[in-house]
Design an enzyme around this catalytic site. Structure first.
Site, PDB file in Angstrom:
ATOM      1  N   GLU A  46       0.831  -1.210   0.000  1.00 20.20           N
ATOM      2  CA  GLU A  46       0.000   0.000   0.000  1.00 20.20           C
ATOM      3  C   GLU A  46       0.864   1.258   0.000  1.00 20.20           C
ATOM      4  OE1 GLU A  46      -3.019   0.268  -0.612  1.00 20.20           O
ATOM      5  OE2 GLU A  46      -3.548  -1.839  -0.517  1.00 20.20           O
ATOM      6  N   TYR A 128      -6.505   6.180   4.831  1.00 22.91           N
ATOM      7  CA  TYR A 128      -6.477   5.224   3.720  1.00 22.91           C
ATOM      8  C   TYR A 128      -5.626   3.994   4.076  1.00 22.91           C
ATOM      9  CZ  TYR A 128      -5.202   2.682  -0.351  1.00 22.91           C
ATOM     10  OH  TYR A 128      -4.979   1.632  -1.191  1.00 22.91           O
ATOM     11  N   ASP A 146      -9.119   5.528  -2.119  1.00 22.25           N
ATOM     12  CA  ASP A 146      -8.040   6.159  -2.881  1.00 22.25           C
ATOM     13  C   ASP A 146      -8.662   6.848  -4.105  1.00 22.25           C
ATOM     14  OD1 ASP A 146      -8.717   4.124  -4.582  1.00 22.25           O
ATOM     15  OD2 ASP A 146      -6.707   3.307  -4.796  1.00 22.25           O
TER      16      ASP A 146
END
Ligand code: SF4
Length: 373
Positions: A46, A128, A146
């Protein structure tokens, strides 16, 4: 206040999206069936994927995990080792925070914590990243939004307005939609749909939720979300000192914060619009390192467009005595065959490559091969 999404519509979206995901999605090295994910690997992926395209991310991800296969390995590394592996990916603050978070997670929790709140408290974790790790690795019912998810949900629900308002609305919608079962699969399916089907030019004929899509029904799928107003880029010129001795070049380590923080470079200084690069370089290296250089002619120039800046690097040949470098200063002479091992920005790599012919012409370097690959 009632729910944002009527339950029948929510159920239909979940069913169709998860069926589409299960029917086949891209096989990426950081994808795991729900319940089998390694939290550390999910997190590393990520972080790398922020601001980096999938095709670029894959070799970096593999290399990173080859060198630091576990959170403990990453925590035990030096910041310089981490930046070295990150070299070329850009946004180096990400790597510094990744490293700091690994140390903090290990010290405080013995590993990555499963709770969204505890993840959010670690360096570099915004909502996020915390949402992605909590849902994909720990099956927590947390949304993660996102740019792909903003695109998909703003179209699906015809969300209009300024970028901040749209983003907040999408977070609220994602929070309602994410299911208790398979939250990680759902979040990944949304991101995958945005990446592969609902892109800037949506391919609605291939979309599993096309019949549920408000923007498509209104014929507005290409107008939503509104394109962001581009920000003017700031011009930034840096003068760089080329101090060579036999087969080595002088490199300096930048301070940890700010642009290219913690990376190595030809010693450099930002040059103002009215300033002379040679004078700025001479004065700056003396003030910062107590190191005297006498800049001479310009050797090479490289220009790069960064997210918020138009960067221009200008290399000047410098006369200097390197027999004794100032004690304690982050300066070192690096041999040509070791320059490729040092953490450098892409722009600095390009500048060093521009210098190869000059180095060869003076017999400093035997081959014209790149210095940094
Ligand atoms: Fe995107 Fe079209 Fe699917 Fe709507 S129908 S979510 S606009 S791809």
């Amino acid at each position: 206040m009632g729910p944002l999404v009527p339950s029948a519509r929510r159920g239909a979206i979940l069913r169709k999206l998860l069926a589409w995901w299960n029917a086949g999605h891209r096989d990426l090295p950081w994808r795991f069936p729900q319940g089998t994910a390694d939290p550390y690997r999910v997190w590393v992926a990520e972080v790398i994927l922020q601001q980096t395209r999938v095709v670029t991310a894959i070799p970096y991800y593999r290399r990173f995990l080859g060198r630091f296969p576990s959170l403990a390995d990453l925590a035990a590394a030096s910041e310089e080792e981490v930046l070295e592996l990150w070299s070329g990916l850009g946004y180096y603050a990400r790597a510094r925070r990744l490293h700091a978070a690994a140390r903090e997670a290990l010290a405080r929790h013995g590993g990555l914590p499963a709770s969204y709140g505890a993840l959010l408290a670690l360096p570099g974790f915004g909502r996020y990243t915390a949402g992605a790790v909590a849902s994909i690795a720990f099956a927590q019912r947390t949304p993660c939004v996102d740019g792909n998810v903003v695109r998909v949900l703003s179209r699906l629900f015809l969300v209009e307005g300024g970028p901040r308002a749209v983003r907040e609305r999408v977070w609220a919608l994602a929070g309602e939609l994410v299911p208790r079962d398979l939250p990680g699969d759902f979040n990944q399916a949304l991101m995958e749909l945005g990446e592969t089907v609902c892109g800037k030019l949506p391919r609605c004929e291939r979309c599993p939720v096309t019949r549920l899509c408000a923007a498509q029904r209104a014929g507005r799928e290409r107008a939503i979300p509104a394109a962001p107003v581009p920000r003017a880029r700031q011009r930034l010129e840096m003068a760089c000192a080329v101090v060579a001795r036999r087969d080595s070049l002088l490199l300096a380590r930048r301070p940890s914060g700010g642009l290219f923080g913690g990376l190595w470079e030809l010693p450099s200084v930002v040059v103002g619009p009215e300033e002379d690069g040679r004078c700025s370089l001479r004065d700056s290296l003396w003030q910062r390192f107590a190191f005297r250089v006498a800049p001479r002619e310009e050797l090479a120039t490289v220009e790069r467009t960064l997210t918020h800046r138009e960067l221009r690097l200008v290399a000047y040949r410098c006369k200097a005595s390197v027999a004794t470098l100032p004690q304690g200063a982050p300066l070192r002479m690096v041999r040509r065959d070791a320059i490729g091992e040092v953490a450098l920005s892409s722009a600095m790599r390009a500048l060093l490559d521009e210098l190869v012919p000059w180095c060869c012409a003076r017999g400093r370097f035997g081959s014209r091969d790149s210095l940094v690959r």
